[in-house]
Motif scaffolding. Structure first.
Motif, PDB file in Angstrom:
ATOM      1  N   GLY A   1      37.306  28.378  39.840  1.00 12.21           N
ATOM      2  CA  GLY A   1      38.643  27.607  39.777  1.00 12.21           C
ATOM      3  C   GLY A   1      39.572  28.178  40.844  1.00 12.21           C
ATOM      4  N   LYS A   2      39.141  29.608  41.339  1.00 10.23           N
ATOM      5  CA  LYS A   2      40.076  30.260  41.926  1.00 10.23           C
ATOM      6  C   LYS A   2      39.686  29.865  43.507  1.00 10.23           C
ATOM      7  CE  LYS A   2      41.557  33.356  38.737  1.00 10.23           C
ATOM      8  NZ  LYS A   2      41.083  32.907  37.419  1.00 10.23           N
ATOM      9  N   ASP A   3      40.990  30.097  44.248  1.00  4.68           N
ATOM     10  CA  ASP A   3      40.657  29.842  45.928  1.00  4.68           C
ATOM     11  C   ASP A   3      39.780  30.989  46.566  1.00  4.68           C
ATOM     12  OD1 ASP A   3      42.466  32.061  46.992  1.00  4.68           O
ATOM     13  OD2 ASP A   3      44.289  30.880  46.227  1.00  4.68           O
ATOM     14  N   GLU A   4      39.588  30.408  47.306  1.00  7.22           N
ATOM     15  CA  GLU A   4      38.485  31.301  48.149  1.00  7.22           C
ATOM     16  C   GLU A   4      38.944  32.822  48.832  1.00  7.22           C
ATOM     17  OE1 GLU A   4      34.697  32.413  49.500  1.00  7.22           O
ATOM     18  OE2 GLU A   4      35.515  30.578  48.388  1.00  7.22           O
ATOM     19  N   ARG A   5      40.505  32.591  49.270  1.00 11.12           N
ATOM     20  CA  ARG A   5      41.038  33.859  49.592  1.00 11.12           C
ATOM     21  C   ARG A   5      41.008  34.728  48.409  1.00 11.12           C
ATOM     22  NH1 ARG A   5      46.865  34.693  52.667  1.00 11.12           N
ATOM     23  NH2 ARG A   5      46.803  36.841  52.600  1.00 11.12           N
TER      24      ARG A   5
ATOM     25  N   HIS B   1      32.709  50.421  34.306  1.00 10.24           N
ATOM     26  CA  HIS B   1      34.242  50.066  33.953  1.00 10.24           C
ATOM     27  C   HIS B   1      34.347  48.782  34.149  1.00 10.24           C
ATOM     28  CE1 HIS B   1      34.501  54.467  34.155  1.00 10.24           C
ATOM     29  NE2 HIS B   1      33.901  54.376  35.364  1.00 10.24           N
ATOM     30  N   GLY B   2      35.500  48.398  33.766  1.00 10.58           N
ATOM     31  CA  GLY B   2      36.182  46.882  33.920  1.00 10.58           C
ATOM     32  C   GLY B   2      37.067  46.925  35.153  1.00 10.58           C
ATOM     33  N   VAL B   3      37.524  45.850  35.407  1.00  9.24           N
ATOM     34  CA  VAL B   3      38.472  45.592  36.600  1.00  9.24           C
ATOM     35  C   VAL B   3      39.567  45.313  36.256  1.00  9.24           C
ATOM     36  CG1 VAL B   3      38.548  44.103  38.616  1.00  9.24           C
ATOM     37  CG2 VAL B   3      36.432  44.949  37.928  1.00  9.24           C
ATOM     38  N   ARG B   4      40.742  45.719  36.742  1.00  9.84           N
ATOM     39  CA  ARG B   4      42.207  45.548  36.749  1.00  9.84           C
ATOM     40  C   ARG B   4      42.511  44.745  38.003  1.00  9.84           C
ATOM     41  NH1 ARG B   4      45.880  46.883  33.423  1.00  9.84           N
ATOM     42  NH2 ARG B   4      44.649  48.531  32.627  1.00  9.84           N
ATOM     43  N   VAL B   5      43.158  43.442  37.979  1.00 10.50           N
ATOM     44  CA  VAL B   5      43.449  42.822  39.026  1.00 10.50           C
ATOM     45  C   VAL B   5      44.945  42.972  38.862  1.00 10.50           C
ATOM     46  CG1 VAL B   5      43.627  40.271  40.023  1.00 10.50           C
ATOM     47  CG2 VAL B   5      41.551  41.184  39.133  1.00 10.50           C
ATOM     48  N   LEU B   6      45.662  43.235  39.915  1.00 11.86           N
ATOM     49  CA  LEU B   6      47.233  43.418  39.951  1.00 11.86           C
ATOM     50  C   LEU B   6      47.544  42.551  41.226  1.00 11.86           C
ATOM     51  CD1 LEU B   6      47.457  47.285  40.386  1.00 11.86           C
ATOM     52  CD2 LEU B   6      48.022  46.131  38.350  1.00 11.86           C
ATOM     53  N   TYR B   7      48.830  42.071  40.734  1.00  9.80           N
ATOM     54  CA  TYR B   7      49.561  40.991  41.632  1.00  9.80           C
ATOM     55  C   TYR B   7      50.885  41.589  42.103  1.00  9.80           C
ATOM     56  CZ  TYR B   7      52.317  37.379  43.795  1.00  9.80           C
ATOM     57  OH  TYR B   7      53.063  36.495  44.431  1.00  9.80           O
ATOM     58  N   ASN B   8      51.218  41.875  43.404  1.00 10.68           N
ATOM     59  CA  ASN B   8      52.253  42.772  43.758  1.00 10.68           C
ATOM     60  C   ASN B   8      52.841  41.763  44.605  1.00 10.68           C
ATOM     61  OD1 ASN B   8      54.007  43.934  45.549  1.00 10.68           O
ATOM     62  ND2 ASN B   8      52.817  45.859  45.489  1.00 10.68           N
ATOM     63  N   ARG B   9      54.252  41.404  44.079  1.00  7.61           N
ATOM     64  CA  ARG B   9      54.918  40.344  44.831  1.00  7.61           C
ATOM     65  C   ARG B   9      55.322  40.651  45.996  1.00  7.61           C
ATOM     66  NH1 ARG B   9      58.490  38.556  39.600  1.00  7.61           N
ATOM     67  NH2 ARG B   9      57.043  38.565  37.997  1.00  7.61           N
ATOM     68  N   GLY B  10      55.118  41.887  46.404  1.00  8.05           N
ATOM     69  CA  GLY B  10      55.332  42.481  48.045  1.00  8.05           C
ATOM     70  C   GLY B  10      54.337  41.797  49.012  1.00  8.05           C
ATOM     71  N   LEU B  11      54.113  42.517  49.984  1.00  9.05           N
ATOM     72  CA  LEU B  11      53.218  41.822  50.882  1.00  9.05           C
ATOM     73  C   LEU B  11      51.975  41.965  50.734  1.00  9.05           C
ATOM     74  CD1 LEU B  11      55.009  44.027  53.777  1.00  9.05           C
ATOM     75  CD2 LEU B  11      55.387  41.505  53.190  1.00  9.05           C
TER      76      LEU B  11
ATOM     77  N   THR C   1      39.075  38.629  47.920  1.00  2.00           N
ATOM     78  CA  THR C   1      39.835  39.682  47.667  1.00  2.00           C
ATOM     79  C   THR C   1      39.154  40.629  46.307  1.00  2.00           C
ATOM     80  OG1 THR C   1      41.716  38.766  48.332  1.00  2.00           O
ATOM     81  CG2 THR C   1      42.164  40.654  46.838  1.00  2.00           C
ATOM     82  N   VAL C   2      38.727  39.922  45.369  1.00  2.00           N
ATOM     83  CA  VAL C   2      38.380  40.818  44.061  1.00  2.00           C
ATOM     84  C   VAL C   2      36.698  40.666  44.049  1.00  2.00           C
ATOM     85  CG1 VAL C   2      40.525  39.972  43.013  1.00  2.00           C
ATOM     86  CG2 VAL C   2      38.558  38.459  42.489  1.00  2.00           C
ATOM     87  N   ARG C   3      36.140  39.729  44.577  1.00  2.00           N
ATOM     88  CA  ARG C   3      34.592  39.881  44.420  1.00  2.00           C
ATOM     89  C   ARG C   3      33.893  41.056  44.744  1.00  2.00           C
ATOM     90  NH1 ARG C   3      30.552  36.603  43.529  1.00  2.00           N
ATOM     91  NH2 ARG C   3      28.494  36.835  44.400  1.00  2.00           N
ATOM     92  N   PRO C   4      34.297  41.963  45.854  1.00  2.00           N
ATOM     93  CA  PRO C   4      33.760  43.226  46.186  1.00  2.00           C
ATOM     94  C   PRO C   4      33.899  44.199  44.758  1.00  2.00           C
ATOM     95  CG  PRO C   4      34.776  42.367  47.991  1.00  2.00           C
ATOM     96  CD  PRO C   4      35.228  41.567  47.006  1.00  2.00           C
ATOM     97  N   ILE C   5      35.142  44.142  44.363  1.00  2.00           N
ATOM     98  CA  ILE C   5      35.195  45.057  43.330  1.00  2.00           C
ATOM     99  C   ILE C   5      34.372  44.347  41.863  1.00  2.00           C
ATOM    100  CG2 ILE C   5      37.126  46.173  41.663  1.00  2.00           C
ATOM    101  CD1 ILE C   5      37.134  46.975  44.665  1.00  2.00           C
TER     102      ILE C   5
END
Length: 67
Positions: free
Chosen positions: A14-18, A36-46, A22-26
């Motif tokens: 259900g996630k968009d392609e972009r 190890h697991g994965v941390r997905v960060l959302y940065n409100r900046g650029l 971004t996260v698939r390689p990790i």
């Protein structure tokens, strides 16, 4: 071929392609080493979303966080 665990596949559903691009390689890197697991960060900046391996998160687990 590296197989993503079910938890990672479900996370991508259900996630968009972009976002997936971004996260698939990790996720693939995590699935390859199974350490190890994965941390997905959302940065409100650029930068928007970022993902990285996190040795404090068990393999197969994804944690979302705000940077």
């Amino acid at each position: 071929m590296i197989q993503l665990p079910a938890s990672y596949q479900e996370y991508l559903d259900g996630k968009d392609e972009r976002f997936i691009q971004t996260v698939r390689p990790i996720l693939m890197q995590s699935a390859a080493d199974k350490l190890h697991g994965v941390r997905v960060l959302y940065n409100r900046g650029l930068t928007g979303h970022q993902a990285h391996l996190d040795d404090t998160i068990p393999y197969g687990t994804i944690v979302e966080d705000i940077d």
